[in-house]
Design an enzyme around this catalytic site. Structure first.
Site, mmCIF file in Angstrom:
data_model
loop_
_atom_site.group_PDB
_atom_site.id
_atom_site.type_symbol
_atom_site.label_atom_id
_atom_site.label_comp_id
_atom_site.label_asym_id
_atom_site.label_seq_id
_atom_site.Cartn_x
_atom_site.Cartn_y
_atom_site.Cartn_z
ATOM 1 N N GLU A 97 21.955 -27.685 -57.644
ATOM 2 C CA GLU A 97 22.244 -28.389 -59.038
ATOM 3 C C GLU A 97 21.822 -29.711 -58.894
ATOM 4 O O GLU A 97 21.889 -30.307 -57.811
ATOM 5 C CB GLU A 97 23.826 -28.183 -59.015
ATOM 6 C CG GLU A 97 24.389 -27.240 -60.188
ATOM 7 C CD GLU A 97 23.930 -27.605 -61.466
ATOM 8 O OE1 GLU A 97 22.804 -28.182 -61.726
ATOM 9 O OE2 GLU A 97 24.749 -27.477 -62.238
ATOM 10 N N ASP A 101 29.422 -32.912 -62.388
ATOM 11 C CA ASP A 101 30.243 -33.966 -62.940
ATOM 12 C C ASP A 101 31.677 -33.636 -62.951
ATOM 13 O O ASP A 101 32.338 -33.532 -61.817
ATOM 14 C CB ASP A 101 29.682 -34.108 -64.377
ATOM 15 C CG ASP A 101 30.150 -35.255 -65.118
ATOM 16 O OD1 ASP A 101 30.648 -36.226 -64.579
ATOM 17 O OD2 ASP A 101 30.249 -35.151 -66.316
HETATM 18 P P1 IMP Z 1 30.072 -30.467 -65.480
HETATM 19 O O1 IMP Z 1 29.966 -30.664 -63.861
HETATM 20 O O2 IMP Z 1 30.670 -29.203 -65.899
HETATM 21 O O3 IMP Z 1 30.750 -31.567 -66.124
HETATM 22 O O4 IMP Z 1 28.629 -30.411 -65.803
HETATM 23 C C1 IMP Z 1 27.438 -31.050 -65.141
HETATM 24 C C2 IMP Z 1 26.265 -30.705 -65.987
HETATM 25 O O5 IMP Z 1 26.327 -31.750 -67.214
HETATM 26 C C3 IMP Z 1 25.163 -31.013 -65.108
HETATM 27 O O6 IMP Z 1 24.548 -30.026 -64.719
HETATM 28 C C4 IMP Z 1 24.084 -31.849 -66.183
HETATM 29 O O7 IMP Z 1 23.440 -30.991 -66.787
HETATM 30 C C5 IMP Z 1 24.982 -32.527 -66.946
HETATM 31 N N1 IMP Z 1 25.515 -33.985 -66.793
HETATM 32 C C6 IMP Z 1 26.597 -34.468 -66.156
HETATM 33 N N2 IMP Z 1 26.229 -35.636 -65.945
HETATM 34 C C7 IMP Z 1 25.186 -36.042 -66.371
HETATM 35 C C8 IMP Z 1 24.442 -37.253 -66.412
HETATM 36 O O8 IMP Z 1 24.721 -38.478 -65.969
HETATM 37 N N3 IMP Z 1 23.047 -37.215 -66.761
HETATM 38 C C9 IMP Z 1 22.663 -36.181 -67.318
HETATM 39 N N4 IMP Z 1 23.263 -35.008 -67.365
HETATM 40 C C10 IMP Z 1 24.319 -34.813 -66.977
HETATM 41 MG MG MG Z 2 22.564 -29.066 -64.839
#
Ligand code: IMP
Ligand code: MG
Length: 221
Positions: A97, A101
């Site tokens: 990945e 986040d």
């Molecule tokens: P989460 O962990 O489910 O919140 O989502 C993660 C996804 O959100 C990542 O795979 C990225 O595609 C996107 N994402 C999270 N933070 C960022 C950032 O700072 N810049 C660009 N994409 C992000």
């Molecule tokens: Mg992603």
């Protein structure tokens, strides 16, 4: 003019860290043939560089997922837009990945993959925004700890832009970028004046790019 973005992780830092990750993965999976699964699209740039640092008979595969709205609202539930080509049953799976986040998307994806009975499943994430984590998640291979800022470049996008930036930029002024999503395009075009120096080249790693005239210039912190 306030700064819009600055280099958080330069290309040379990224290259060195990926070398280390590749070495660790090579050692840990000795005698095995893992399948590296990249989550499209952001993870594809990282995957491309990472596999060339792994000395093992690996294979790669891609999965494309879409979230139902924001991660927190959807509780991570995702729809698979493109599934894997390979059967991961009985395989060692390493999910690659770009950034983790909240972890909601990835933990849901892992539960989907686990239902296919792989021998093992681990995560390799270039960036770990651990302060924002909602879903507990073990990240076996972490590139860098990422502060709670929006980042672009090296596969990461803002509105599908900036994936091809060789460095990872932290966006300080996200509202300026939302008002004009093309604000960082001069940086993409490779104006040498727009390109912050490599870390370790005698300049601060956190140099800032901001609009000055037609391009971007450096600001001393
Ligand atoms: P989460 O962990 O489910 O919140 O989502 C993660 C996804 O959100 C990542 O795979 C990225 O595609 C996107 N994402 C999270 N933070 C960022 C950032 O700072 N810049 C660009 N994409 C992000
Ligand atoms: Mg992603």
């Amino acid at each position: 003019m306030p700064p819009i973005a600055s280099v958080l992780f330069g290309r040379e830092d990224i290259r060195r860290r990926i070398e280390e990750l590749g070495r660790a993965i090579t050692g840990d999976y000795e005698g095995r043939a893992p399948v590296l699964v990249s989550v499209l699209k952001g993870g594809s740039v990282f995957l491309a560089d990472l596999i060339r640092e792994i000395r093992l008979p690996i294979s790669i595969d891609y999965i494309s997922i879409s979230r139902y709205g924001a991660a927190a609202e959807s509780m991570g539930r995702v729809r698979i837009l493109k599934d894997l080509d390979q059967d991961v049953g009985g395989r060692d799976v390493l999910v690659v990945e770009d950034i983790v986040d909240t972890g909601l998307t990835l933990s849901y994806l892992i539960s989907v993959l686990e239902s296919r009975r792989p021998t093992s499943i681990e995560v390799c994430a270039l960036l770990d925004k651990s302060v924002r984590r909602i879903a507990p998640l073990e990240i076996r291979y972490q590139g860098f700890e990422c502060p709670d800022v929006f980042v672009v470049g090296y596969g990461l996008d803002f509105d599908e832009r900036y994936r091809n930036l060789p460095d990872i930029l932290a966006v300080q002024d996200i509202s300026a970028l939302m008002a004009d999503p093309d604000l960082l395009v001069p940086y993409v075009l490779g104006d040498p004046e727009a390109r912050p120096a490599e870390p370790g080249a005698g300049r601060s790693q956190n140099e800032v790019v901001g609009p000055v005239g037609e391009g971007y210039s450096r600001f001393e912190p």
